[in-house]
Structure formats: C-alpha cells, structure tokens
Design a protein around this motif. Structure first.
Motif, mmCIF file in Angstrom:
data_model
loop_
_atom_site.group_PDB
_atom_site.id
_atom_site.type_symbol
_atom_site.label_atom_id
_atom_site.label_comp_id
_atom_site.label_asym_id
_atom_site.label_seq_id
_atom_site.Cartn_x
_atom_site.Cartn_y
_atom_site.Cartn_z
ATOM 1 N N CYS A 129 66.546 2.573 71.964
ATOM 2 C CA CYS A 129 65.699 1.585 72.613
ATOM 3 C C CYS A 129 66.572 0.400 73.003
ATOM 4 O O CYS A 129 67.754 0.378 72.719
ATOM 5 N N CYS A 149 61.160 0.694 66.342
ATOM 6 C CA CYS A 149 61.505 -0.501 67.118
ATOM 7 C C CYS A 149 60.254 -1.327 67.421
ATOM 8 O O CYS A 149 60.305 -2.553 67.415
ATOM 9 N N CYS A 204 60.431 3.502 70.539
ATOM 10 C CA CYS A 204 60.037 4.307 69.387
ATOM 11 C C CYS A 204 59.228 3.466 68.394
ATOM 12 O O CYS A 204 59.189 2.237 68.466
ATOM 13 N N CYS A 212 66.372 2.658 64.598
ATOM 14 C CA CYS A 212 65.829 3.254 65.822
ATOM 15 C C CYS A 212 65.767 4.775 65.707
ATOM 16 O O CYS A 212 66.703 5.414 65.252
ATOM 17 N N GLU A 213 64.641 5.331 66.132
ATOM 18 C CA GLU A 213 64.451 6.782 66.063
ATOM 19 C C GLU A 213 64.605 7.455 67.420
ATOM 20 O O GLU A 213 64.564 8.673 67.517
ATOM 21 N N SER A 214 64.772 6.663 68.435
ATOM 22 C CA SER A 214 64.882 7.225 69.780
ATOM 23 C C SER A 214 66.273 7.805 70.005
ATOM 24 O O SER A 214 67.276 7.169 69.680
HETATM 25 ZN ZN LIG Z 1 63.940 2.646 68.896
#
Ligand SMILES: [Zn+2]
Length: 88
Positions: A78, A45, A42, A72-74
């Motif tokens: 990640c 990261c 993402c 982290c937006e995933s």
């Molecule tokens: Zn991430």
C-alpha cells in the motif's frame, strides 16, 4: 580556487563546527500514519491509518525508513507513509 573546492572546504568547516547533533535532535511535535485509502488498501493499513506515535522510535518500528507499513498484507504494497510535523 574552483567552486567545487570552495564547497568542499565549506562543508568540512561546517562539519567540524557541528559535532554530532543527532542525540539532541528534537522529537517532532506530531507523528502519525497516513494511508492512502482506496479499494487496494489492505485491512492492516486501513487499521493503522491515522495512528499517532509518541516518538520517532515507535514510528520507525511500524514504518521503517523509506518504507511503508511493515504490517502491510498487500503483495503490491500500500502507499502509506509517516506524516512528521515539526513545530514552526
Ligand atoms: Zn497494506
């Protein structure tokens, strides 16, 4: 005496001879974020990848123990981690 009893005894002695050393633990010489960059990584990261930290406290603010980057937006998460280098 069984091996297990010996081990237990050895551990107890070692513990008594070594009082809390956490406060005196040396800071690592180098701490930085390392993200595995691929098509799933993402934006957050990717941005933190290679970021250097002065202290473990700062590093743990972004990367809690046993976890990845907290920004982290995933959804899947990640695969970033802290790289901690000690002298020697
Ligand atoms: Zn991430």
């Amino acid at each position: 005496m069984s091996i297990w009893a010996r081990l237990k005894q050895a551990r107890t002695v070692a513990h008594e001879e070594l009082p809390t050393v956490d406060a005196a633990a040396p800071e690592p010489t180098e701490i930085y974020a390392s993200e595995l960059l691929d098509e799933h990584t993402c934006r957050k990261c990717a941005e933190i990848d290679g970021h250097e930290y002065e202290t473990m406290a700062q590093a743990r603010g972004d990367y809690p123990e046993g976890g990845g980057y907290q920004g982290c937006e995933s959804e899947a998460g990640c695969r970033g981690t802290l790289v901690i280098m000690h002298e020697g």
